[in-house]
Write an enzyme that holds these catalytic residues in place. Sequence first.
Site, PDB file in Angstrom:
ATOM      1  N   ALA A 195       0.897  -1.115   0.090  1.00  0.00           N
ATOM      2  CA  ALA A 195      -0.055  -0.064  -0.062  1.00  0.00           C
ATOM      3  C   ALA A 195       0.869   1.201  -0.129  1.00  0.00           C
ATOM      4  CB  ALA A 195      -0.930  -0.202   1.247  1.00  0.00           C
ATOM      5  N   GLU A 197       3.394   1.903  -1.637  1.00  0.00           N
ATOM      6  CA  GLU A 197       3.683   2.375  -2.862  1.00  0.00           C
ATOM      7  C   GLU A 197       2.574   2.867  -3.875  1.00  0.00           C
ATOM      8  OE1 GLU A 197       4.961  -0.369  -1.268  1.00  0.00           O
ATOM      9  OE2 GLU A 197       7.076   0.613  -1.044  1.00  0.00           O
ATOM     10  N   THR A 225       0.171  -4.738  11.114  1.00  0.00           N
ATOM     11  CA  THR A 225       1.080  -3.769  10.418  1.00  0.00           C
ATOM     12  C   THR A 225       1.543  -2.833  11.685  1.00  0.00           C
ATOM     13  OG1 THR A 225      -0.582  -3.830   8.468  1.00  0.00           O
ATOM     14  CG2 THR A 225       1.035  -1.933   8.760  1.00  0.00           C
ATOM     15  N   HIS A 227       3.305   0.163  12.774  1.00  0.00           N
ATOM     16  CA  HIS A 227       3.156   1.616  12.412  1.00  0.00           C
ATOM     17  C   HIS A 227       1.867   1.825  11.562  1.00  0.00           C
ATOM     18  CE1 HIS A 227       7.124   1.755  13.970  1.00  0.00           C
ATOM     19  NE2 HIS A 227       7.542   1.122  13.145  1.00  0.00           N
ATOM     20  N   PHE A 252     -10.496   5.745  -3.832  1.00  0.00           N
ATOM     21  CA  PHE A 252      -9.977   5.089  -2.866  1.00  0.00           C
ATOM     22  C   PHE A 252     -10.599   3.661  -2.848  1.00  0.00           C
ATOM     23  CE2 PHE A 252      -8.798   4.742   1.661  1.00  0.00           C
ATOM     24  CZ  PHE A 252      -7.472   5.254   1.589  1.00  0.00           C
ATOM     25  N   ARG A 266     -15.038  -8.018   2.944  1.00  0.00           N
ATOM     26  CA  ARG A 266     -15.286  -6.623   2.080  1.00  0.00           C
ATOM     27  C   ARG A 266     -14.795  -6.563   0.960  1.00  0.00           C
ATOM     28  NH1 ARG A 266     -13.353  -1.953   6.427  1.00  0.00           N
ATOM     29  NH2 ARG A 266     -14.346  -2.725   8.095  1.00  0.00           N
TER      30      ARG A 266
HETATM   31  C1  DLZ Z   1       5.414  -3.538   5.564  1.00  0.00           C
HETATM   32  C2  DLZ Z   1       3.925  -3.744   5.558  1.00  0.00           C
HETATM   33  C3  DLZ Z   1       3.279  -4.240   6.550  1.00  0.00           C
HETATM   34  C4  DLZ Z   1       3.777  -4.491   7.773  1.00  0.00           C
HETATM   35  N1  DLZ Z   1       1.896  -4.279   6.365  1.00  0.00           N
HETATM   36  C5  DLZ Z   1       1.249  -3.954   5.188  1.00  0.00           C
HETATM   37  C6  DLZ Z   1      -0.091  -4.252   4.704  1.00  0.00           C
HETATM   38  O1  DLZ Z   1      -0.924  -4.442   5.758  1.00  0.00           O
HETATM   39  N2  DLZ Z   1      -0.582  -3.825   3.644  1.00  0.00           N
HETATM   40  C7  DLZ Z   1       0.188  -3.293   2.657  1.00  0.00           C
HETATM   41  O2  DLZ Z   1      -0.273  -3.260   1.662  1.00  0.00           O
HETATM   42  N3  DLZ Z   1       1.581  -3.339   2.791  1.00  0.00           N
HETATM   43  C8  DLZ Z   1       2.222  -3.612   4.046  1.00  0.00           C
HETATM   44  N4  DLZ Z   1       3.327  -3.423   4.105  1.00  0.00           N
HETATM   45  C9  DLZ Z   1       4.353  -3.368   3.214  1.00  0.00           C
HETATM   46  C10 DLZ Z   1       4.364  -1.751   2.582  1.00  0.00           C
HETATM   47  O3  DLZ Z   1       3.121  -0.943   2.019  1.00  0.00           O
HETATM   48  C11 DLZ Z   1       5.549  -1.499   1.513  1.00  0.00           C
HETATM   49  O4  DLZ Z   1       5.220  -2.354   0.581  1.00  0.00           O
HETATM   50  C12 DLZ Z   1       6.950  -1.974   2.255  1.00  0.00           C
HETATM   51  O5  DLZ Z   1       7.268  -1.287   3.430  1.00  0.00           O
HETATM   52  C13 DLZ Z   1       8.011  -1.602   1.269  1.00  0.00           C
HETATM   53  O6  DLZ Z   1       8.026  -0.129   1.171  1.00  0.00           O
END
Ligand code: DLZ
Length: 302
Positions: A195, A197, A225, A227, A252, A266
Amino acid sequence: MIKGLTLLRSASTPAAFDRLGSFFAALGFEPGPGWVNGANRGSSFRAPLATIEWIDGAADTPADLLIEVTSLGAVRDAAEAWLRAHAAEGATEAETLQSLQATLSRIEPTVWKTELFTAEPVPGIRIAFWEWAEPLKGKPAAMEGDLVVTGMRFAIVVARWNAVITDRLLQGSLDALLRSGARREDIEIVRVPGAWEIPDAARTLAETGRIDGIITLGVLLRGETAHYEAIYNEVSRGIGQSQQETGIPHAFGVLTCETLEQALDRAGLKAGNKGFEAASAAIEMVSLKRKIKAAPVQGSAL
Ligand code: DLZ
């Protein structure tokens, strides 16, 4: 108690049955369940609203089957394209034109304050398509986008993280776009790692100038996740900022859920499909922005 209405019509021949199915599909009807029983077949098509109307007296009825639509011009274009593509084999351009004139009328105003055209995809089966000439009849003044994608190009930015869910969101978005008449070549799909990116890819796409609307799809799970708040805030801010600064609608479709189960609900399991909703919102916003820009004086495009 009343739930639905079905109008049964017999196609005169198997070929007429196939032609009618093809014609209705080309106009964007949602297909219902079909059936085969021995030598008999049925194919059904759904509309969001159905009405049966009995008439007392000799009303001037244009056809037995009347279909109310929005964007009558676009529907007529679709009907014409279908009739051209299904002209008699080997017909010359002049013959095709002659047959078109006989089977497709111009859009004309009616005495009941609508505009209407008729099409006869199969000999003897004439269908009238109509739209209120005054779309605000009985409604408060509001400008709204249509769910018609003619001449629109879309990009879908989808995160690979939680792909079991984002793939379902992607299916939902494609379903909404294709059912609204989008062509496959007018949809770009861009996959990003997670997400985080999404905003960067969305902005890059928006700045190319070749995309009219962007659908962003991802899943952030609070429980898993680190942070979470910081990531969520940045993703939503980035998508919003890209939308505001480029002027390209960004729908979104990033789910924020406590658990995987909630996210699955969902993504089509129990609580609709957020990907479908996001794509519908993107179509509506592209259409609405075009209408707003085309309105020379406030309200005149309503
Ligand atoms: C690192 C991370 C974490 C912990 N959780 C998610 C998530 O629940 N959903 C998601 O789309 N991406 C997660 N990411 C990855 C980050 O969005 C990102 O792709 C990485 O930190 C690399 O920049």
